[in-house]
Design a protein around this motif. Structure first.
Motif, PDB file in Angstrom:
ATOM      1  N   GLU A 416       0.832  -1.201   0.000  1.00  0.00           N
ATOM      2  CA  GLU A 416       0.000   0.000   0.000  1.00  0.00           C
ATOM      3  C   GLU A 416       0.869   1.255   0.000  1.00  0.00           C
ATOM      4  O   GLU A 416       0.540   2.248  -0.643  1.00  0.00           O
ATOM      5  CB  GLU A 416      -0.935   0.008   1.211  1.00  0.00           C
ATOM      6  N   ALA A 417       1.987   1.200   0.738  1.00  0.00           N
ATOM      7  CA  ALA A 417       2.880   2.361   0.771  1.00  0.00           C
ATOM      8  C   ALA A 417       3.508   2.585  -0.607  1.00  0.00           C
ATOM      9  O   ALA A 417       3.649   3.724  -1.056  1.00  0.00           O
ATOM     10  CB  ALA A 417       3.959   2.171   1.834  1.00  0.00           C
ATOM     11  N   PHE A 419       2.145   1.770  -3.473  1.00  0.00           N
ATOM     12  CA  PHE A 419       1.070   2.308  -4.325  1.00  0.00           C
ATOM     13  C   PHE A 419       0.874   3.793  -4.054  1.00  0.00           C
ATOM     14  O   PHE A 419       0.715   4.601  -4.966  1.00  0.00           O
ATOM     15  CB  PHE A 419      -0.225   1.527  -4.083  1.00  0.00           C
ATOM     16  N   TYR A 420       0.894   4.153  -2.770  1.00  0.00           N
ATOM     17  CA  TYR A 420       0.695   5.552  -2.394  1.00  0.00           C
ATOM     18  C   TYR A 420       1.753   6.433  -3.050  1.00  0.00           C
ATOM     19  O   TYR A 420       1.438   7.450  -3.657  1.00  0.00           O
ATOM     20  CB  TYR A 420       0.751   5.671  -0.871  1.00  0.00           C
ATOM     21  N   LEU A 421       3.011   6.005  -2.960  1.00  0.00           N
ATOM     22  CA  LEU A 421       4.085   6.817  -3.550  1.00  0.00           C
ATOM     23  C   LEU A 421       3.986   6.829  -5.074  1.00  0.00           C
ATOM     24  O   LEU A 421       4.196   7.856  -5.709  1.00  0.00           O
ATOM     25  CB  LEU A 421       5.454   6.305  -3.106  1.00  0.00           C
TER      26      LEU A 421
END
Lengths: 468, 367, 259
Positions: A416-417, A419-421
């Motif tokens: 998820e991290a 994807f966020y970046l």
């Protein structure tokens, strides 16, 4: 998200791998016998007590078994290790006088530049001997001593005799006994009472000779109310034979004094790094360890802080990055031996490509050490399933007026991290690298800027081609 | 005999010897093992369960035992097998959910001062069972218990095992549990260690089946000169397996405790999660409290965490209770009871729960 | 004629094998503000995550085009570089990376050029002031230790700094107190111009008060059930989603209604 696994055979460590011709004036025979120890002692013009100390250490070494725990050291054959190599140069106080190839090596490692820009003093050791030492004039005027151990043994013999291997004794384990027998080089620092050394001192250790051991001894005494930041850097080019590093660091921090001891270790991947570091902290004194472990084939390194005086404190911030073929068994130990002492251990480890990272730690609270506090936090990041990461802490508490906490976490980079970046336009590889750098950030921020940059570079070198 | 007393209950990975946590040493001499002649089963068997003497089933369980890794030393394992004087093979039929708990009550006394028990619990597919094994003692000197309990939870089976140890003050207790789970199997252990002069206890769960679960709730209480050594290992061998270890304890007087808890993620156990927590309250300046929370990891797609906290009782809590009129001692007792409550509630038989509470209260009177 | 920014046709998508979107159509032109409402579990978050390219969601049929180009094969960061932005419903906490570092890295990546540090700092300071974010937050790790409201404001800060063409706000107003909604809402208003577009998922109308909403879509059971103008919002607020159709009743999703 697809899990991609690319294993990098070996990375280009660039300037760390530059080899110089093995040029020496004296080289001890391989292996270890009383005669070799006597030869080293003679070559170094030891006083008699030191010669006897060496021989006694050798006896202890021969009687002490190998450790029954930790990484396998089966490939270590002392018969193959050259314990002493004197480079073909005298110690210099001027950089221009250091022989060209040695000078070039240190130039490439950025040592003289760092001295000009941000250091108060520099020592450079090449194989077994210190080849360069300098310290800023104003510190000398304030009574600060920063010199190589051999000179210290001549010029400050009573002090050396009082402190040398009293904190780490040859009985501690096999490799400090070895160190006691064959030690050579290293630095001695004395900071007189009340003197605040605001700019760091730095020693850089370079092992060039193949199949050699490096056994430097670092002895630092920070007297009452004084302050020091000491930086140690290590590297070696890679050879196909095993090199051994069994250094010893003894730090004495007196009342109200403080010492920050920073290390960036980037030994080559044929190095067995069996180093012993210890600090003795008196009343209201403090020791801060900052440690980055990137190199070596096997490391066993656990700086130990003994909080002997009331109100003494220890901080440890360490990051370990184990890549394929590396077993980095690192950690920290704190002995709370007085009331109102406190400690804080913060360890981050990263393993990839089959590397093994181990956190091994201990917090011990003695019966009289009431009102002490300790907080340990260990986090491990696994970059693939070829690697290993083990966390082996021990907490030993012998009284009830304490506040002790320990926490550890293990896992991989959060998808998820990533994807966020990526949703902010950052490429997948850069996103992962950012997250790994962010993971190591709490340690990096404790380093002087140029070392934080070096650490980030080392992380980037390690990650190149690995993820993506 | 000397070989038997040393290197008991080793941790999976060794560390520094100076900390004394690598293995346990049994302090009392092991007495000659005599018969245990009392009948431990107080409740009759129910439909869906067969309980038989373990010696009649050696051949049946031999094959299953091979896969199981008992944490205790090999010498101790052999000792139990050779000297066992009580032991049952408890088999739960497929799909059977046994409502009433099965209770094994062992009570050492002057006629029966030694017990070596060896049990095997086999829960067939989708069965569920509660089993309680309770150890008490009225020995005045040197009662001895040593035993092994093996648990096999087949596909979808759920085994709740509750072990309660309230042996007498001079007794010795060396106990080992070894469990294995198939796909979606669950083993749920509540392990309450309160008595005996020396306790050396271990529990090793191998999560072999996908989506299987192993949980341990542990409670210990050390006072006087008691020595407690606890060694729990949760081994994640399959994908998406779950484990947890939750331990709570109180130490006072000159008691000593070593708690070793290991979460081991074997390569291939992707998607697994493990969690370990230990919370110890220290109530005397002469206790010794050691904790070794290990986390071993050979798989990246897992989540593991552990936390240990040790210290004095929460002063705010104490203050709150004292502001309501309780004395310091009363307040402390109340907090300890409250601390233990969630684990005691795992005991499914109210009478036993009350017995344990009363036993604890009696012991806490010394505070 | 307005320029088409986003065009979604016949979109079917699944997560872990379960179909969530079942033939969704949606077109957004430059200069427009779209609002998507619908009960929980209807697929609203799935839709914006799909547009952003979340790896968990799988497109089983249909297409997503951005400025006339099919983007379904593009990586998330490539979509971001084309000008798509998502304000996350639950923004990730990323230890060790500061807000400023993230924004600088992202802005370099999106613009493809190294931005001038002083100009960037000035712009960041202004944007933070306009969102009433304390300037010490620039040096804090992304979302770590932020309150729910601070995380959402940090998302809007990123939107303002990265200046995307299509900004998707996934329940950016939830968890915010009334003053914070007002701040966020005026930030969004300030951002909006004729060259960009906004897609807002919300249960609340407060965030919309300062905006001219062009279209309101009701998403239920993986499809757009109804599209209307801003007046549809007040209808929903009065009557809920129930009266709009029977599909939701069958799936039991009405039980999770709120808003």
């Amino acid at each position: 998200m697809d899990k991609k696994k690319t294993v990098v055979e070996d990375i280009d460590r660039g300037l760390y791998d530059i080899k110089n011709k093995d040029r020496y004036r004296y080289k001890a025979s391989k292996g270890l016998t009383p005669q070799i120890v006597l030869d080293i002692s003679k070559e170094k013009n030891d006083p008699e007590w030191m010669r006897e100390f060496r021989l006694r250490s050798l006896e202890i070494y021969n009687q002490t078994p190998m450790p029954t725990w930790g990484p396998s050291l089966h490939e270590l054959d002392m018969d193959d290790i050259v314990t002493y190599v004197r480079p073909d140069t005298e110690m210099k106080g001027k950089w221009q006088e250091v022989p060209d190839d040695i000078k070039d090596t240190f130039e490439r490692l950025g040592i003289p530049q760092a001295e000009r820009e941000s250091l108060a003093g520099v020592g450079a050791q090449y194989d077994s001997e210190v080849v360069y030492h300098s310290v800023k004039e104003e510190l000398v005027k304030q009574g600060v001593v920063y010199t190589d151990m051999e000179s210290a043994l001549r010029e400050y013999e009573p002090m050396i005799k009082e402190y040398f291997m009293k904190l780490v004794t040859p009985n501690d384990h096999k490799f400090v006994a070895l160190h006691g027998a064959v030690w050579s080089g290293g630095s001695f620092v004395y900071v007189p009472p009340g003197v605040q050394v605001e700019i760091p001192l730095q020693s850089y250790f370079r092992l060039n000779s193949p199949g050699a051991g490096q056994f430097e001894h670092t002895l630092i005494i920070v007297d009452k109310g004084a302050k020091l930041h000491f930086i140690e850097g290590c590297s070696a080019p890679k050879y196909n034979v095993t090199n051994l590093h069994a250094g010893c660091v003894e730090l004495y921090i007196k009342e109200d004094a403080s010492l920050r001891y920073s290390t960036i270790e980037n030994w080559s991947r044929n190095m067995l790094n069996l180093n012993t570091k210890r600090a003795l902290v008196e009343k209201n004194g403090s020791i801060e360890w900052v440690s980055g472990s990137f190199g070596s084939k096997i490391s066993m390194l656990y700086p130990r802080s003994i909080l002997k005086g009331e109100g003494a404190r220890a901080d440890f911030n360490g990051v370990t990055f184990a890549a394929g073929g590396q077993v980095l068994d690192t950690g920290a130990a704190v002995i709370h031996a007085a009331p109102y002492t406190s400690s804080n251990i913060n360890s981050r480890s990263i393993s990839k490509g089959g590397g093994v990272a181990v956190y091994r730690g201990a917090v011990k609270v003695a019966a009289n050490a009431h009102h002490c506090k300790s907080l340990v936090s260990c986090e491990s990041l696994m970059l693939d399933d070829l690697s290993r990461s083990d966390t082996l802490p021990v907490i030993d508490i012998q009284n009830d007026e304490v506040d002790i906490g320990h926490e550890a976490k293990i896992g991989r980079i959060s998808e998820e991290a990533i994807f966020y970046l990526m949703s902010r336009g950052i490429s997948e590889q850069e996103a992962k690298a950012m997250i790994v750098r962010g993971f190591a950030e709490p340690i990096a921020k404790e380093l002087p800027l140029e070392y934080a940059v070096e650490m980030n570079n080392l992380i980037n070198i390690e990650l190149e081609g690995t993820i993506g | 005999m000397e070989k038997l007393q040393k290197n008991l209950s080793p941790i999976p990975v060794k560390t520094w010897n100076w900390l004394g946590v690598n293995s346990a040493v049994l302090e009392a001499d092991i007495p000659a093992i005599t018969d245990y002649s009392k009948q431990p089963i107080t409740k009759g068997s129910e439909k869906g369960v067969t309980i038989t003497d373990i010696r009649l089933n050696r051949d049946t369980i031999k094959f299953m035992e091979k896969k199981m890794d008992v944490g205790a030393s090999e010498a101790m394992r052999d000792f139990v097998k050779k000297n066992q004087n009580s032991g049952y093979f408890i088999e739960i039929e497929e799909g059977e959910k046994i409502g009433t708990p099965i209770i094994l009550q062992y009570d050492l006394d002057e006629e029966n001062p030694t017990l070596v028990d060896d049990h095997f619990i086999l829960a067939h597919e989708k069965s569920e069972v509660n089993i309680i094994i309770n150890y008490t003692s009225s020995c005045t000197k040197n009662g001895f218990h040593s035993g092994v309990t093996k648990v096999f939870a087949k596909r979808g089976a759920v085994v709740h095992l509750i072990k309660v140890q309230m042996l007498a003050d001079q007794d010795t207790h060396v106990d080992t549990i070894s469990a294995i789970t198939d796909e979606k199997g669950q083993v749920d252990f509540t392990l309450i260690e309160l008595g005996a002069l020396q306790t050396i206890t271990g529990c090793r769960t191998q999560l072999v089946g996908k989506n299987s679960t192993g949980t341990i709730h542990s409670l210990y209480f050390g006072d006087q000169n008691r020595k407690i050594d606890i060694n729990y290992v949760q081994t994640h061998q399959a994908r998406e397996s779950l484990s947890s270890i939750e331990a709570r304890g109180v130490l006072l007087d000159h008691s000593q405790k070593v708690f070793k808890g290991t979460l081991d993620f074997i390569k291939g156990s992707s998607g697994s999660k493990g969690k370990e927590e230990e919370y110890t309250v220290l109530l005397s300046p002469t206790v010794r409290n050691r904790s070794t929370p290990l986390m071993l990891c050979g798989e990246d797609a897992v989540e593991g965490q552990h936390a240990v906290s040790t210290g004095k009782m929460d002063e705010n809590k104490l203050f709150y209770l004292m502001s309501r009129g309780l004395s310091e001692v009363e307040a402390k007792k109340l907090i300890i009871e409250a601390e233990f409550q969630p684990i005691l509630e795992k005991v499914p038989v109210i009478e036993l729960r009350d017995t344990i509470s009363m036993y604890l209260r009696r012991r806490l009177n010394h505070v | 004629m307005a320029e088409k920014l986003l065009a979604i046709h016949g979109l079917h998508a699944a997560v872990e094998g379960k179909e969530i979107l079942k033939g969704l159509n949606l077109e957004i032109n430059k200069g427009e503000v779209h609002v998507i409402m619908g009960p929980n579990g209807s697929g609203k978050s799935t839709l914006v995550n799909l547009i952003m390219g979340h790896p968990k969601y799988e497109i089983t049929a249909g297409s997503i085009a951005f400025e006339g180009e099919d983007i379904t094969a593009l990586k998330t960061y490539e979509r971001a570089r084309k000008g798509i932005f998502l304000s996350f419903q639950n923004p990730e906490e990323i230890p060790g990376i500061t807000v400023e570092n993230l924004l600088r890295t992202a802005k370099n990546a999106i613009t493809g050029e190294t931005i001038k540090i002083m100009a960037f700092k000035k712009e960041l300071k202004q944007a933070m002031e306009s969102l009433k974010i304390d300037n010490t937050y620039a040096a804090r790790h992304v979302n770590v230790g932020f309150s729910g409201g601070e995380k959402k404001r940090n998302e809007i800060l990123q939107m303002m700094m990265l200046n995307p063409q299509l900004a998707m706000l996934d329940e950016t107003d939830s968890g915010l107190d009334i003053d914070a909604v007002r701040i966020v809402s005026s930030g969004v208003k300030h951002f909006k111009n004729e060259q960009n577009a906004i897609l807002i998922i919300t249960h609340n109308t407060k965030i919309l008060e300062q905006l001219d909403v062009d279209y309101v879509h009701i998403l239920m059971n993986g499809k757009i059930l109804q599209t209307g103008d801003a007046s549809l919002i007040s209808q929903i607020n009065e009557n809920g989603f129930l009266h709009l159709g029977g599909d939701a009743l069958d799936s039991g999703e009405v039980n999770t209604l709120h808003g």
